[in-house]
Design a protein around this motif. Structure first.
Motif, short mmCIF file in Angstrom:
data_model
loop_
_atom_site.label_atom_id
_atom_site.label_comp_id
_atom_site.label_asym_id
_atom_site.label_seq_id
_atom_site.Cartn_x
_atom_site.Cartn_y
_atom_site.Cartn_z
N THR A 1 -5.63 11.58 -9.36
CA THR A 1 -4.50 11.16 -9.22
C THR A 1 -4.40 9.71 -8.58
N TYR A 2 -5.51 9.37 -7.61
CA TYR A 2 -5.66 7.99 -7.10
C TYR A 2 -5.77 7.26 -8.12
N ALA A 3 -6.11 7.21 -9.23
CA ALA A 3 -6.36 6.39 -10.43
C ALA A 3 -5.01 5.91 -10.90
N HIS B 1 0.86 6.46 -8.27
CA HIS B 1 0.42 7.43 -7.19
C HIS B 1 0.36 6.39 -5.85
N GLN B 2 -0.15 5.20 -6.09
CA GLN B 2 -0.62 4.13 -5.24
C GLN B 2 0.64 3.83 -4.74
N LYS B 3 1.60 3.40 -5.80
CA LYS B 3 3.12 3.00 -5.35
C LYS B 3 3.66 3.65 -4.37
N VAL C 1 7.13 3.35 6.78
CA VAL C 1 6.68 3.91 8.02
C VAL C 1 5.09 3.71 8.09
N ARG C 2 4.58 4.32 6.96
CA ARG C 2 2.96 3.91 6.79
C ARG C 2 2.71 2.57 6.62
N MET C 3 3.51 1.61 5.99
CA MET C 3 3.16 0.37 5.74
C MET C 3 3.34 -0.38 6.97
N VAL D 1 -12.32 2.19 4.00
CA VAL D 1 -12.71 3.26 3.19
C VAL D 1 -11.73 3.93 2.40
N GLY D 2 -11.91 3.91 1.06
CA GLY D 2 -10.93 4.29 0.07
C GLY D 2 -9.69 3.26 -0.04
N THR D 3 -10.23 2.18 -0.70
CA THR D 3 -9.21 0.98 -0.56
C THR D 3 -8.10 1.09 -1.57
N GLY D 4 -8.14 1.96 -2.53
CA GLY D 4 -6.75 2.16 -3.46
C GLY D 4 -6.44 0.70 -4.15
N VAL E 1 -14.10 -0.22 -0.54
CA VAL E 1 -14.66 0.88 -1.38
C VAL E 1 -13.71 1.67 -1.84
N GLU E 2 -13.79 1.95 -3.30
CA GLU E 2 -12.71 2.90 -3.95
C GLU E 2 -13.52 3.66 -4.91
N ALA E 3 -13.27 5.10 -4.89
CA ALA E 3 -14.23 6.01 -5.77
C ALA E 3 -13.55 5.66 -7.18
N THR E 4 -12.41 5.53 -7.63
CA THR E 4 -11.77 5.64 -8.70
C THR E 4 -11.61 4.25 -9.43
N SER F 1 -18.24 6.02 -4.65
CA SER F 1 -18.34 7.05 -3.39
C SER F 1 -18.79 6.41 -2.18
N MET F 2 -17.86 6.79 -1.25
CA MET F 2 -18.31 6.04 0.15
C MET F 2 -19.51 6.45 0.54
N GLU F 3 -19.80 7.97 0.14
CA GLU F 3 -21.19 8.67 0.64
C GLU F 3 -22.45 8.25 -0.05
N ASP F 4 -22.13 7.32 -1.11
CA ASP F 4 -23.18 6.93 -1.81
C ASP F 4 -23.50 5.39 -1.93
N SER G 1 -8.91 2.86 7.56
CA SER G 1 -8.95 3.54 6.47
C SER G 1 -7.59 4.38 6.43
N GLU G 2 -7.05 4.60 5.37
CA GLU G 2 -5.88 5.55 5.36
C GLU G 2 -6.29 6.77 4.64
N TRP G 3 -6.70 7.80 5.56
CA TRP G 3 -7.25 8.99 5.05
C TRP G 3 -6.50 10.33 5.34
N ASP H 1 -13.68 13.39 6.28
CA ASP H 1 -15.15 13.59 6.14
C ASP H 1 -15.92 12.30 5.70
N SER H 2 -15.27 11.51 4.99
CA SER H 2 -15.87 10.30 4.02
C SER H 2 -15.64 9.08 5.22
N VAL H 3 -14.80 9.12 6.03
CA VAL H 3 -14.67 8.11 6.92
C VAL H 3 -15.77 8.25 8.02
C1 LIG Z 1 -4.48 7.76 0.68
S1 LIG Z 1 -5.36 6.77 -0.24
C2 LIG Z 1 -5.22 5.08 0.52
C3 LIG Z 1 -5.21 3.68 -0.41
C4 LIG Z 1 -4.96 2.32 0.40
N1 LIG Z 1 -6.16 2.41 1.33
C5 LIG Z 1 -3.71 2.34 0.91
O1 LIG Z 1 -3.83 2.69 2.09
O2 LIG Z 1 -2.53 2.39 0.09
C6 LIG Z 1 -7.07 7.02 -0.22
C7 LIG Z 1 -7.76 6.53 -1.33
O3 LIG Z 1 -9.08 6.67 -1.07
C8 LIG Z 1 -10.09 6.77 -1.87
N2 LIG Z 1 -11.10 7.61 -1.67
C9 LIG Z 1 -10.94 8.83 -1.15
N3 LIG Z 1 -12.17 9.39 -0.67
C10 LIG Z 1 -13.07 8.46 -1.21
C11 LIG Z 1 -14.63 8.34 -1.16
N4 LIG Z 1 -15.19 9.14 -0.38
N5 LIG Z 1 -15.24 7.19 -1.46
C12 LIG Z 1 -14.32 6.25 -2.07
N6 LIG Z 1 -13.13 6.28 -2.26
C13 LIG Z 1 -12.39 7.35 -1.79
C14 LIG Z 1 -9.32 7.58 -3.04
O4 LIG Z 1 -9.23 7.54 -4.42
C15 LIG Z 1 -7.58 6.85 -2.71
O5 LIG Z 1 -7.43 5.76 -3.68
#
Ligand SMILES: C[S@@+](CC[C@H](N)C(=O)[O-])C[C@H]1O[C@@H](n2cnc3c(N)ncnc32)[C@H](O)[C@@H]1O
Length: 380
Positions: free
Chosen positions: A35-37, A41-43, A50-52, A74-77, A96-99, A124-127, A139-141, A153-155
């Motif tokens: 879904t994050y791709a 969803h990002q929008k 509030v978040r922004m 971490v998870g830049t979206g 870093v963004e997985a998708t 993946s942040m893990e890799d 990060s917004e995790w 966990d990834s953070v």
């Molecule tokens: C909640 S969104 C936040 C996106 C952006 N940072 C923002 O604040 O608008 C989380 C993002 O982290 C990515 N993500 C989650 N786990 C990840 C991981 N282990 N490695 C890389 N990206 C990851 C997701 O694909 C998603 O795009």
């Protein structure tokens, strides 16, 4: 340098340091990342004011943490937090963004003229391997009720691998909250469940008379399935503050600089709440979270920022609150005390979903104890 699996450092063979099974990446991509791709969803997240505002103010009111520093997002979206970090003066930002959203992030970085500072890395942040350690991890995790999605966990993995010993976490602290509530949703869900069962009985009658097969043997599992769906799955809701009928209690406080994955695998807590409204119904509990941007002790924030997802008239968030309904509701009044114990653990099949249990009892103002109740819920 080892990588992390499900937040647990694994060796070359993929075996984890504490023996827990690692997460199948293909399944995780199909269930979670997909879904994050999508931009829609990002929008949705980018439209949450509030978040922004919280992240924007955290960065721009604390430029001393960013100016000339190396940042990891971490998870830049879409890249928003990385772009803000660069605009606040960062020397280098690893985003870093997985998708495949990484491609859009790269475009956005360029369009906003920060391509010399922000490097988008798809993986993946893990890799991922970085060429240097970082001063800040942003990060917004946060998922529903803070921990759904298990992205923290990834953070943690990123922090343990890449944050300098003097580094700062954005956000720096998080808390889980619970409070008793009143709501009409319980009656509605009970009606939905009963209608669904009536429909099932019509269906079994028809199948018997038209097709000669007795489906009755499946009534029990169907009822269980529907009960889980209508009555035992927590609901997303943006509650009005006047639906909260008692004092709110903190279930868990997390220091993002020091928390480990084993600290958050399970959340167990006792809580106490006092009813603050006269003659009302205890219809269930609401769970929400807040996070704080405080910097670290040695380099505190100049302006501490809070992001809260508590019930609010004007400041609802896309996280809302998670509602855990009680069936039937219990009559309570001002001064009654609610003693509860709470536990939340990860679903065995999908570590990003949660299972919750509440054990509670009401001690009335008069001193009389009502029968205790115990309920299990799923955060899907
Ligand atoms: C909640 S969104 C936040 C996106 C952006 N940072 C923002 O604040 O608008 C989380 C993002 O982290 C990515 N993500 C989650 N786990 C990840 C991981 N282990 N490695 C890389 N990206 C990851 C997701 O694909 C998603 O795009």
């Amino acid at each position: 340098m080892g990588s992390c699996t499900n937040g647990v450092v694994s060796d070359q063979s993929g075996a984890t340091s504490n023996g827990r099974a690692s997460v199948d990446k293909g399944v995780d991509f199909a269930n979670y990342f997909c879904t994050y791709a999508f931009l829609y969803h990002q929008k949705e997240m980018l439209s949450d004011r509030v978040r922004m505002d919280a992240y924007y103010n955290a960065v721009f009111q604390n430029k001393h943490h960013f100016n000339g520093k190396v940042v990891l997002d971490v998870g830049t979206g879409s890249g928003i937090l990385a772009i803000w970090s660069a605009q606040a003066g960062a020397r280098k930002v690893y985003a870093v963004e997985a998708t495949n959203m990484a491609e859009h992030a790269r475009e956005l970085v360029k369009a906003n003229n920060v391509q010399d500072v922000v490097e988008v890395i798809q993986g993946s942040m893990e890799d991922v391997q970085l060429p240097e350690k970082v001063d800040v991890i942003i990060s917004e995790w946060m998922g529903y009720f803070l921990l759904r999605e298990s992205m923290f966990d990834s953070v943690i993995c990123a922090r343990d691998r890449w944050l300098k010993p003097t580094g700062v976490m954005y956000p720096s602290h998080a808390r889980m909250w619970v409070a008793p509530i009143r709501s009409g949703l319980g009656d509605q869900k009970q009606n939905d469940y009963e209608s669904s069962m009536e429909d099932w009985y019509r269906f079994t009658d028809e199948t018997q008379s038209y097709y000669g097969v007795d489906m009755g043997a499946l009534t029990k599992p169907f009822a269980e399935e529907q009960k889980k769906y209508y009555l035992q799955t927590s609901l997303w809701n943006n509650l009005h503050p006047n639906q909260v009928i008692g004092t709110a209690a903190i279930l868990r406080e997390i220091d993002c600089l020091t928390a480990s994955v084993s600290d958050i695998l399970e959340v167990r807590s006792n809580f106490l709440s006092t009813v603050t409204l006269p003659n009302t119904r205890l219809c269930g509990f609401a769970g929400w979270f807040d996070v704080h941007f405080r910097g670290r002790k040695e380099v505190p924030a100049q302006n501490e920022i809070e992001l809260t997802t508590a019930p609010s008239v004007d400041n609802g968030t896309h996280w809302g609150q998670q509602v855990f309904l009680l069936n039937p509701p219990i009559r309570v009044t001002e001064g009654d005390n609610l003693n509860g114990s709470f536990s939340m653990k990860r679903n065995k099949e999908n570590h990003r979903l949660m299972e919750v249990e509440f054990n509670s009892e009401v001690k009335q103002y008069s001193g009389q104890l009502l029968p205790p109740f115990r309920n299990r819920y799923f955060i899907e």
